[in-house]
Design an enzyme around this catalytic site. Structure first.
Site, short mmCIF file in Angstrom:
data_model
loop_
_atom_site.label_atom_id
_atom_site.label_comp_id
_atom_site.label_asym_id
_atom_site.label_seq_id
_atom_site.Cartn_x
_atom_site.Cartn_y
_atom_site.Cartn_z
CE1 TYR A 32 9.61 7.33 -16.48
CE2 TYR A 32 7.80 6.51 -15.18
CZ TYR A 32 8.93 6.27 -15.91
OH TYR A 32 9.37 4.99 -16.08
CE LYS A 149 10.15 6.29 -12.44
NZ LYS A 149 10.19 4.99 -13.10
CD GLU A 182 17.13 -0.79 -15.05
OE1 GLU A 182 16.74 -0.55 -13.89
OE2 GLU A 182 17.23 0.10 -15.92
CG LEU A 206 15.22 4.24 -12.37
CD1 LEU A 206 15.37 5.51 -13.21
CD2 LEU A 206 13.77 3.87 -12.24
N1 PMP Z 1 14.14 0.14 -13.55
C1 PMP Z 1 13.33 0.61 -14.52
C2 PMP Z 1 13.81 0.64 -15.92
C3 PMP Z 1 12.04 1.07 -14.19
O1 PMP Z 1 11.24 1.57 -15.15
C4 PMP Z 1 11.60 1.01 -12.84
C5 PMP Z 1 10.25 1.56 -12.44
N2 PMP Z 1 9.17 1.02 -13.13
C6 PMP Z 1 12.47 0.47 -11.88
C7 PMP Z 1 13.73 0.07 -12.27
C8 PMP Z 1 12.06 0.36 -10.45
O2 PMP Z 1 11.99 1.61 -9.83
P1 PMP Z 1 11.03 1.88 -8.60
O3 PMP Z 1 11.36 0.87 -7.57
O4 PMP Z 1 11.38 3.26 -8.17
O5 PMP Z 1 9.62 1.76 -9.09
#
Ligand code: PMP
Length: 285
Positions: A32, A149, A182, A206
């Site tokens: 997603y 993701k 994270e 991610l």
């Molecule tokens: N890490 C995780 C586990 C996430 O779910 C997300 C997005 N919600 C992110 C990092 C940040 O990613 P992005 O900047 O692409 O939204």
């Protein structure tokens, strides 16, 4: 009424139907994205689609959609749902099979689902107006493929809930070596002596698109040094600033970790500068 997209059709959310045999439902087997859009303008469309394509390639799902199809889909959802502050959720699961069997089935059509949901207004670079986060920390107990993701978010949901139950709206995770990975739904950073430091991309985190855009903007601007390297929790606890980033929150300052103020417990100056640069540059991505 929210208008969603399902397998080629736009229809009211209440009318969208998928099979209970969909492997997205049975196995959490899908990829997603969430792409932010403010007043009809998407942020990071290209990199978001690229990450989704990479995720699908890793699990051998072919959506059959090209970048132009995804763009039309996003723009149509924005048109149909009012162009305020929206997150566009895109979801591709392997599809419905006739039996529940782990191996990837051949010749089933993927399920493509998308909807728009309201996100908070983008933060303005103002210490008095920004929502500052108070967070907890805990050991990261998710799987070893956090770079994908995946729609299978139970590990993230359980960690987020841990923070939520303790009255927080995020939780910072660290690995068995005591190194920050994270947040449960965002990337994490510290600022020390004016340097922005964030863990390197690997299977533990991610590859956030907000992270990608922010690091690129900071490097091109050049006034705030950036390092991608291992960050220990000791460093987090001694940081001058701690930030979180995600598509729906941009750069969020953290002012308290595990009940202890981060530095003086106030939003930092480097955050103000970084958020101002992000605000100015984000639509170039
Ligand atoms: N890490 C995780 C586990 C996430 O779910 C997300 C997005 N919600 C992110 C990092 C940040 O990613 P992005 O900047 O692409 O939204």
């Amino acid at each position: 009424m929210s208008i969603v997209y399902l397998n080629g059709e736009y229809l009211p959310m209440e009318e969208a139907r998928i099979s209970p045999m969909d492997r997205g439902f049975l196995f959490g087997e899908g990829i997603y994205e969430v792409i932010p859009s403010y007043d009809g303008k998407l942020v990071g469309f290209g990199p978001h689609i690229e990450r989704m394509e990479q995720g699908m390639a890793l699990i051998s799902i072919q959506s059959g959609y090209g970048e132009a199809d995804w763009r039309t889909l996003c723009e149509t959802l924005i048109e149909q749902n009012g162009s305020g502050n929206l997150g566009i959720y895109l979801h591709v699961s392997r599809g419905a099979d006739s039996r529940r069997y782990h191996a990837y089935p051949e010749n089933i059509a993927p399920t493509v689902f998308a909807f728009a949901f309201e996100i908070p207004p983008a933060p303005v670079a103002d210490k008095d107006k920004v929502k500052a986060y108070k967070v907890a920390s805990t050991q990261d107990l998710r799987w070893k493929r956090c770079n994908i993701k995946s729609t299978a978010l139970l590990g993230n949901v359980m960690h987020f809930q841990e923070g939520h139950a303790a009255g927080h709206n995020e939780i910072i995770l660290y690995n068995a070596q005591g190194e920050m990975t994270e947040g449960s739904a965002c990337n994490a950073y510290i600022v020390k002596d004016g340097v922005v430091i964030t863990p390197p991309l690997d299977n533990q985190i991610l590859p956030g698109i907000t992270r990608l855009i922010l690091l690129d903007i900071l490097r091109k601007d050049g006034s705030i040094p950036v390092e991608e390297r291992i960050v220990t929790m000791d460093e987090v606890r001694n940081a001058d600033e701690v930030w979180l980033t995600s598509s729906s929150k941009e750069i969020a300052p953290v002012i308290e970790l595990d009940g202890v103020p981060v530095a003086d417990g106030k939003v930092g100056d480097v955050w103000v500068k970084a958020q101002a640069l992000y605000t100015a540059g984000k639509y170039n991505y």
